[in-house]
Design a protein around this motif. Structure first.
Motif, PDB file in Angstrom:
ATOM      1  N   ILE A 147       0.858  -1.185   0.000  1.00 33.20           N
ATOM      2  CA  ILE A 147       0.000   0.000   0.000  1.00 33.20           C
ATOM      3  C   ILE A 147       0.892   1.233   0.000  1.00 33.20           C
ATOM      4  CG2 ILE A 147      -1.817   1.259   1.206  1.00 33.20           C
ATOM      5  CD1 ILE A 147      -2.629  -1.348   2.529  1.00 33.20           C
ATOM      6  N   PHE A 148       0.626   2.134  -0.924  1.00 32.73           N
ATOM      7  CA  PHE A 148       1.394   3.365  -1.037  1.00 32.73           C
ATOM      8  C   PHE A 148       0.511   4.551  -0.625  1.00 32.73           C
ATOM      9  CE2 PHE A 148       2.946   0.298  -4.133  1.00 32.73           C
ATOM     10  CZ  PHE A 148       4.298   0.278  -3.854  1.00 32.73           C
ATOM     11  N   HIS A 149       1.138   5.587  -0.080  1.00 31.04           N
ATOM     12  CA  HIS A 149       0.411   6.768   0.390  1.00 31.04           C
ATOM     13  C   HIS A 149      -0.709   6.354   1.342  1.00 31.04           C
ATOM     14  CE1 HIS A 149       1.761   9.440  -3.256  1.00 31.04           C
ATOM     15  NE2 HIS A 149       2.777   8.954  -2.554  1.00 31.04           N
ATOM     16  N   PHE A 150      -0.356   5.519   2.293  1.00 32.44           N
ATOM     17  CA  PHE A 150      -1.316   5.012   3.274  1.00 32.44           C
ATOM     18  C   PHE A 150      -1.629   6.106   4.287  1.00 32.44           C
ATOM     19  CE2 PHE A 150      -2.037   2.452   7.260  1.00 32.44           C
ATOM     20  CZ  PHE A 150      -3.286   1.985   6.890  1.00 32.44           C
ATOM     21  N   LYS A 151      -2.923   6.376   4.493  1.00 31.64           N
ATOM     22  CA  LYS A 151      -3.326   7.460   5.393  1.00 31.64           C
ATOM     23  C   LYS A 151      -4.476   7.004   6.290  1.00 31.64           C
ATOM     24  CE  LYS A 151      -5.535  11.203   3.892  1.00 31.64           C
ATOM     25  NZ  LYS A 151      -5.810  12.538   3.312  1.00 31.64           N
ATOM     26  N   ILE A 152      -4.399   7.385   7.573  1.00 30.72           N
ATOM     27  CA  ILE A 152      -5.457   7.097   8.539  1.00 30.72           C
ATOM     28  C   ILE A 152      -6.010   8.418   9.053  1.00 30.72           C
ATOM     29  CG2 ILE A 152      -6.100   5.925  10.665  1.00 30.72           C
ATOM     30  CD1 ILE A 152      -3.683   4.126  10.342  1.00 30.72           C
ATOM     31  N   ASP A 153      -7.290   8.654   8.848  1.00 37.26           N
ATOM     32  CA  ASP A 153      -7.969   9.852   9.335  1.00 37.26           C
ATOM     33  C   ASP A 153      -8.904   9.491  10.490  1.00 37.26           C
ATOM     34  OD1 ASP A 153      -7.392  12.247   7.484  1.00 37.26           O
ATOM     35  OD2 ASP A 153      -7.828  10.648   6.054  1.00 37.26           O
ATOM     36  N   GLY A 154      -9.086  10.427  11.417  1.00 40.15           N
ATOM     37  CA  GLY A 154     -10.100  10.275  12.449  1.00 40.15           C
ATOM     38  C   GLY A 154      -9.601   9.874  13.820  1.00 40.15           C
ATOM     39  N   LEU A 155      -8.294   9.754  14.005  1.00 40.42           N
ATOM     40  CA  LEU A 155      -7.786   9.346  15.318  1.00 40.42           C
ATOM     41  C   LEU A 155      -8.028  10.406  16.392  1.00 40.42           C
ATOM     42  CD1 LEU A 155      -4.388   7.680  14.268  1.00 40.42           C
ATOM     43  CD2 LEU A 155      -6.511   6.542  14.943  1.00 40.42           C
ATOM     44  N   ASP A 156      -8.271  11.644  15.975  1.00 41.93           N
ATOM     45  CA  ASP A 156      -8.525  12.716  16.938  1.00 41.93           C
ATOM     46  C   ASP A 156     -10.012  13.022  17.079  1.00 41.93           C
ATOM     47  OD1 ASP A 156      -8.686  13.657  14.337  1.00 41.93           O
ATOM     48  OD2 ASP A 156      -7.926  15.662  14.827  1.00 41.93           O
ATOM     49  N   ASN A 157     -10.847  12.230  16.454  1.00 37.14           N
ATOM     50  CA  ASN A 157     -12.289  12.463  16.500  1.00 37.14           C
ATOM     51  C   ASN A 157     -12.937  11.409  17.397  1.00 37.14           C
ATOM     52  OD1 ASN A 157     -14.890  13.277  16.027  1.00 37.14           O
ATOM     53  ND2 ASN A 157     -14.965  12.595  13.899  1.00 37.14           N
ATOM     54  N   PHE A 158     -12.917  11.658  18.697  1.00 38.70           N
ATOM     55  CA  PHE A 158     -13.422  10.662  19.629  1.00 38.70           C
ATOM     56  C   PHE A 158     -14.148  11.308  20.803  1.00 38.70           C
ATOM     57  CE2 PHE A 158      -9.056  11.659  20.847  1.00 38.70           C
ATOM     58  CZ  PHE A 158      -9.167  11.900  22.215  1.00 38.70           C
ATOM     59  N   LYS A 159     -14.938  10.484  21.491  1.00 41.10           N
ATOM     60  CA  LYS A 159     -15.617  10.885  22.714  1.00 41.10           C
ATOM     61  C   LYS A 159     -15.030  10.107  23.882  1.00 41.10           C
ATOM     62  CE  LYS A 159     -20.174  11.876  20.699  1.00 41.10           C
ATOM     63  NZ  LYS A 159     -21.616  11.496  20.724  1.00 41.10           N
ATOM     64  N   ILE A 160     -14.991  10.754  25.026  1.00 47.35           N
ATOM     65  CA  ILE A 160     -14.580  10.073  26.250  1.00 47.35           C
ATOM     66  C   ILE A 160     -15.857   9.695  26.991  1.00 47.35           C
ATOM     67  CG2 ILE A 160     -13.198  10.184  28.345  1.00 47.35           C
ATOM     68  CD1 ILE A 160     -11.752  12.586  27.066  1.00 47.35           C
ATOM     69  N   LYS A 161     -16.220   8.440  26.952  1.00 50.02           N
ATOM     70  CA  LYS A 161     -17.435   7.988  27.626  1.00 50.02           C
ATOM     71  C   LYS A 161     -17.185   7.711  29.104  1.00 50.02           C
ATOM     72  CE  LYS A 161     -20.269   5.355  25.403  1.00 50.02           C
ATOM     73  NZ  LYS A 161     -20.861   4.172  24.730  1.00 50.02           N
ATOM     74  N   LYS A 162     -15.943   7.321  29.417  1.00 50.33           N
ATOM     75  CA  LYS A 162     -15.590   7.057  30.806  1.00 50.33           C
ATOM     76  C   LYS A 162     -14.096   7.240  30.983  1.00 50.33           C
ATOM     77  CE  LYS A 162     -15.746   3.468  34.406  1.00 50.33           C
ATOM     78  NZ  LYS A 162     -16.146   2.095  34.754  1.00 50.33           N
ATOM     79  N   PHE A 163     -13.735   7.863  32.097  1.00 55.71           N
ATOM     80  CA  PHE A 163     -12.310   7.992  32.428  1.00 55.71           C
ATOM     81  C   PHE A 163     -12.225   8.206  33.928  1.00 55.71           C
ATOM     82  CE2 PHE A 163      -7.961   9.542  32.368  1.00 55.71           C
ATOM     83  CZ  PHE A 163      -7.414   8.815  31.331  1.00 55.71           C
ATOM     84  N   THR A 164     -11.958   7.157  34.679  1.00 58.89           N
ATOM     85  CA  THR A 164     -11.941   7.244  36.136  1.00 58.89           C
ATOM     86  C   THR A 164     -10.593   6.807  36.681  1.00 58.89           C
ATOM     87  OG1 THR A 164     -12.865   5.015  36.358  1.00 58.89           O
ATOM     88  CG2 THR A 164     -14.413   6.836  36.345  1.00 58.89           C
ATOM     89  N   LEU A 165     -10.210   7.436  37.767  1.00 60.33           N
ATOM     90  CA  LEU A 165      -8.945   7.157  38.434  1.00 60.33           C
ATOM     91  C   LEU A 165      -9.217   6.662  39.839  1.00 60.33           C
ATOM     92  CD1 LEU A 165      -5.831   7.436  38.837  1.00 60.33           C
ATOM     93  CD2 LEU A 165      -6.256   9.820  39.459  1.00 60.33           C
ATOM     94  N   ASN A 166      -8.691   5.501  40.183  1.00 59.29           N
ATOM     95  CA  ASN A 166      -8.795   4.969  41.538  1.00 59.29           C
ATOM     96  C   ASN A 166      -7.410   5.031  42.171  1.00 59.29           C
ATOM     97  OD1 ASN A 166      -8.836   3.080  43.816  1.00 59.29           O
ATOM     98  ND2 ASN A 166     -10.845   2.481  43.048  1.00 59.29           N
ATOM     99  N   LEU A 167      -7.238   5.971  43.098  1.00 60.12           N
ATOM    100  CA  LEU A 167      -5.929   6.190  43.704  1.00 60.12           C
ATOM    101  C   LEU A 167      -5.545   5.076  44.677  1.00 60.12           C
ATOM    102  CD1 LEU A 167      -6.241  10.010  44.386  1.00 60.12           C
ATOM    103  CD2 LEU A 167      -4.865   8.925  42.623  1.00 60.12           C
ATOM    104  N   ILE A 168      -6.552   4.422  45.251  1.00 61.15           N
ATOM    105  CA  ILE A 168      -6.267   3.348  46.197  1.00 61.15           C
ATOM    106  C   ILE A 168      -5.785   2.098  45.464  1.00 61.15           C
ATOM    107  CG2 ILE A 168      -7.228   1.885  48.012  1.00 61.15           C
ATOM    108  CD1 ILE A 168      -6.994   4.829  48.756  1.00 61.15           C
ATOM    109  N   LYS A 169      -6.512   1.733  44.405  1.00 66.35           N
ATOM    110  CA  LYS A 169      -6.165   0.529  43.650  1.00 66.35           C
ATOM    111  C   LYS A 169      -5.143   0.804  42.546  1.00 66.35           C
ATOM    112  CE  LYS A 169     -10.616  -1.731  44.452  1.00 66.35           C
ATOM    113  NZ  LYS A 169     -11.810  -2.367  43.827  1.00 66.35           N
ATOM    114  N   ARG A 170      -4.775   2.077  42.410  1.00 65.59           N
ATOM    115  CA  ARG A 170      -3.811   2.472  41.370  1.00 65.59           C
ATOM    116  C   ARG A 170      -4.267   1.942  40.012  1.00 65.59           C
ATOM    117  NH1 ARG A 170       2.199   2.005  44.199  1.00 65.59           N
ATOM    118  NH2 ARG A 170       1.679   3.263  46.028  1.00 65.59           N
ATOM    119  N   ARG A 171      -5.461   2.387  39.640  1.00 65.50           N
ATOM    120  CA  ARG A 171      -6.092   1.867  38.437  1.00 65.50           C
ATOM    121  C   ARG A 171      -6.778   3.005  37.692  1.00 65.50           C
ATOM    122  NH1 ARG A 171     -10.932  -1.908  39.778  1.00 65.50           N
ATOM    123  NH2 ARG A 171     -11.905   0.122  40.192  1.00 65.50           N
ATOM    124  N   ILE A 172      -6.685   2.966  36.371  1.00 61.09           N
ATOM    125  CA  ILE A 172      -7.422   3.888  35.512  1.00 61.09           C
ATOM    126  C   ILE A 172      -8.331   3.059  34.612  1.00 61.09           C
ATOM    127  CG2 ILE A 172      -7.256   5.533  33.606  1.00 61.09           C
ATOM    128  CD1 ILE A 172      -4.607   6.486  34.777  1.00 61.09           C
TER     129      ILE A 172
END
Length: 294
Positions: A101-126
């Motif tokens: 494949i020549f001139h291979f291009k990927i569009d849309g990697l910056d077009n996203f929603k964050i549905k969940k993003f939680t930090l647990n400081l006790i369990k050291r988990r994201i």
């Protein structure tokens, strides 16, 4: 004195963790906007915690930087991502295919929603859940394919050709969790575990010249669409292991030398003014490189 400071800081972190929702988690995407569109102003969400504010601020900055990449880390522009040449070979008992494949291009990697993003400081988990609206792959391809499906009858099908690659993954979800180690005094921050589920709702394939541009071409594109959806959704563990293999070593390398105090200083001493988050600091403006194939 240092010991007292450490104890106070740890107690503060513990209190911060226990102050939030169940399971001691800090929701970095507040409930008043459980789904955050990254291309919408993050500043409209009033932060409940400094950590929450700074993480959302960082995510927005990362998205804005994606068209330019991250040269200091050796990461090229990601929105879009371009690759001059890509080779893909596959050999099975009935199929041999060699593709470029020549001139291979990927569009849309910056077009996203964050549905969940939680930090647990006790369990050291994201825990995270991202939804990409549409990832589009384009390019020019050449192929040399040999099909031995009817080898017992002495029949082999060979195809050599070239055409345009046009493939889209729609509503692609990436959800999972990572666990980390964050030393207070000695050592470096490190990801210790990573697991992610990658699923897609739909694939659209409009690759040209697959046996011409008639009904056979459409039939082959339909087959590609179903194969990609099934191949991704039915192989979650293998895909997760591959992502861990590619992602974790690079991140841990970037985190080498960074400990609790570095991150603490970044969170609480950084300039978190609303003007900086929403405004365009001349020093931080990303000017994407020109399209090399235009």
């Amino acid at each position: 004195m240092r010991f007292i400071v450490v104890v106070v800081v740890l107690l503060a972190i513990t209190a911060l963790a226990l102050a939030d929702i169940e399971d001691n988690e800090i929701d970095l995407v507040p409930e008043e906007s459980s789904t955050v569109e990254v291309d919408s102003p993050i500043s409209e969400i009033k932060p409940r915690f400094i950590i929450s504010w700074q993480v959302r601020r960082l995510l927005k900055r990362l998205r804005k930087q994606m068209p330019c990449g991250f040269p200091d880390q050796g990461i090229p522009p990601l929105a879009p991502y371009r690759l001059e040449e890509l080779k893909y070979d596959l050999q099975t008992s009935i199929l041999e295919t060699f593709n470029e494949i020549f001139h291979f291009k990927i569009d849309g990697l910056d077009n996203f929603k964050i549905k969940k993003f939680t930090l647990n400081l006790i369990k050291r988990r994201i825990q995270f859940d991202f939804l990409f609206k549409k990832i589009k792959f384009t390019g020019k391809y050449t192929t040399d394919t040999l099909l031995n499906a009817m080898n017992s009858l002495g029949i082999k099908l060979s195809y050599e050709g070239k055409g345009d690659l046009d493939l889209s993954l729609e509503k692609m979800s990436l959800k999972g969790e990572l666990k980390y180690k964050l030393p207070v005094l000695f050592g470096s921050a490190k990801i210790t575990e990573f697991y992610a589920l990658l699923t897609i709702e739909k694939c659209k394939s409009n690759i040209s010249e697959l046996g011409g541009n008639g009904k056979l071409n459409r039939l082959l594109n339909d087959k590609i669409e179903s194969s990609i959806v099934d191949g991704i959704n039915d192989n979650q563990d293998d895909i997760s292991a591959k992502m861990e293999e590619m992602f974790v070593p690079k991140v841990n390398k970037a985190l080498k030398g960074i400990n609790f105090w570095d991150i603490w200083d970044k969170i609480f001493n950084g300039d978190s003014s609303e003007e900086e988050v929403d405004g365009d600091d001349d020093d931080d403006i990303c000017i994407p490189p020109p399209d090399p194939w235009a």
